[in-house]
Design an enzyme around this catalytic site. Sequence first.
Site, PDB file in Angstrom:
ATOM      1  CE  LYS A  93      -3.881   2.068   2.539  1.00 11.95           C
ATOM      2  NZ  LYS A  93      -4.789   1.899   3.696  1.00 11.95           N
ATOM      3  CB  SER A 168      -7.888   3.703   2.552  1.00 10.50           C
ATOM      4  OG  SER A 168      -7.045   3.175   3.584  1.00 10.50           O
ATOM      5  CB  SER A 192      -8.028   0.337   5.309  1.00 10.46           C
ATOM      6  OG  SER A 192      -8.798   1.513   5.359  1.00 10.46           O
TER       7      SER A 192
END
Length: 515
Positions: A93, A168, A192
Amino acid sequence: MPPVSDPDSDADLNSFSLVDPTVEDIHAAFERGTLTAESLVARYLDRIDAYDDDLNSILTINPNAEARASELDAAFERDGFVGPLHGVPIVLKDNQDTHDMPTTAGSVTLAESIPSADAFLVEALRAAGGIILAKANLQEFAYGVDTISSLGGETRNAYALERRPSGSSGGTAAAVAANLGAIGTGSDTCSSVRSPPAFNNLVGLRPTRGLVSRTGMIPLSETQDTAGPITRTVTDTARMLDVMAGYDPADPVTATGVGNVPDDGYVSHLDEQGLESARIGVVRELFGLQAEGSAPSEAAQSVTDVLDTAIDEMERAGATIVDPVDIVDTSFLGSARVISFEFKRDLNRYLDGLGADAPYDSLEAIVDSGAVAPAVSSRLEGEPILETDPETVDDDPAYVRRLERRRELRIDTLGRMATHEVDALLYPPSTIPPVAIPEHQPFEELNCELSAHTGLPAIVVPAGFTDGGLPVGVELLGRPFGEPRLLELAYAYEQAARHRRPPDGFGALDGRLEG
């Protein structure tokens, strides 16, 4: 000396299936000599090139990935595996610092920002032999649950390209689901590393607060943030946690994890019979629509139907189901959210840590630039975040009250688990399936706060599909540093139910045996 593939046999190197391989599969192929790290990286890069236009999940390719793979191949010929993730391509990420690639939080304002050092967890992944293959899109600054950013645009769901992947960490989830990387990382402030895996038929783990370092991660909330693995199997989640967990002097809260990591590692706790004699508490109040009008009732019912089947599957695998187990009133649960107090303070500290190379010095300057994605900037401008004074927030009575509520919630939740003698609490990570783009995933229907506001660990595992073919996950919440038991329960359910299946449309390339 480990076996090496015949350099004249490209067919051998291309015969390994890239559809849902595990770390164990990859390592077994290395040992047989039918795969090298360099060929594996090249083939994943081919898949990204072929498929990511559909997903829009990847922000940056690591230009050093193939060279790193070559080094690992040479090390393997000399000495064998360098670590438990030897040669495994990882999708990060893009809010986790990398010294050799930009770390952007999905924002064009940080597009050229290359930190001086890796995040603590990235350093650990590399030391374990992992190859940072690429960095994935995310909801800009992790502020929201759609995976929309000014740098990367909108990521799509691997199982239904017209729908959201949640966020996210939606970029990592979509990429891992479609086999654009072997394993991945996310971060979780509220949902997330749980709702994106649930929406993409994956496994995601939010660790106990203090188990995994946040050093070098672009923050949203110091109190609520943590990093976690996103994988296709419980075993690979356990493998990643074995590497990611550990004490980091630069993140003092990780001192609470010292002595709480099993000496024999997390993988050793996986047991197909793990649900036998287990007691699972069902939190019925977290089923069904949580906010009137946020979605059609039929959408919530489709998830409830899948979860009820999952509960039956757990019972058939030996678990005792305690249904229902009540939790604290959800309005009180929501009142422990601290993001609005901490985001500005914590992001400003991160930007300050970049030193003279920081492209912006504050959240206000970033928002004032006009470059933030409208879906994110409009939410920021509607919240009190920008008016918060970072210098006085620690003494704000409203903030202190919320921190106290978090302590009360943790004690209350553990008390209820003890009263019912349950090993874990069960509920849907989202009460509804992924919504169609351009709708926004309703935050009210994500059951992220019980774990995020207590600091207790939670794992999401594939639970099946709606009648419309959309993935549904089941979430299990455990006791502090109870990851070994959670992984055991999740593994036993995964092995009994076997709901993981790869998405359509992302199969083999060039006739390779990847299907």
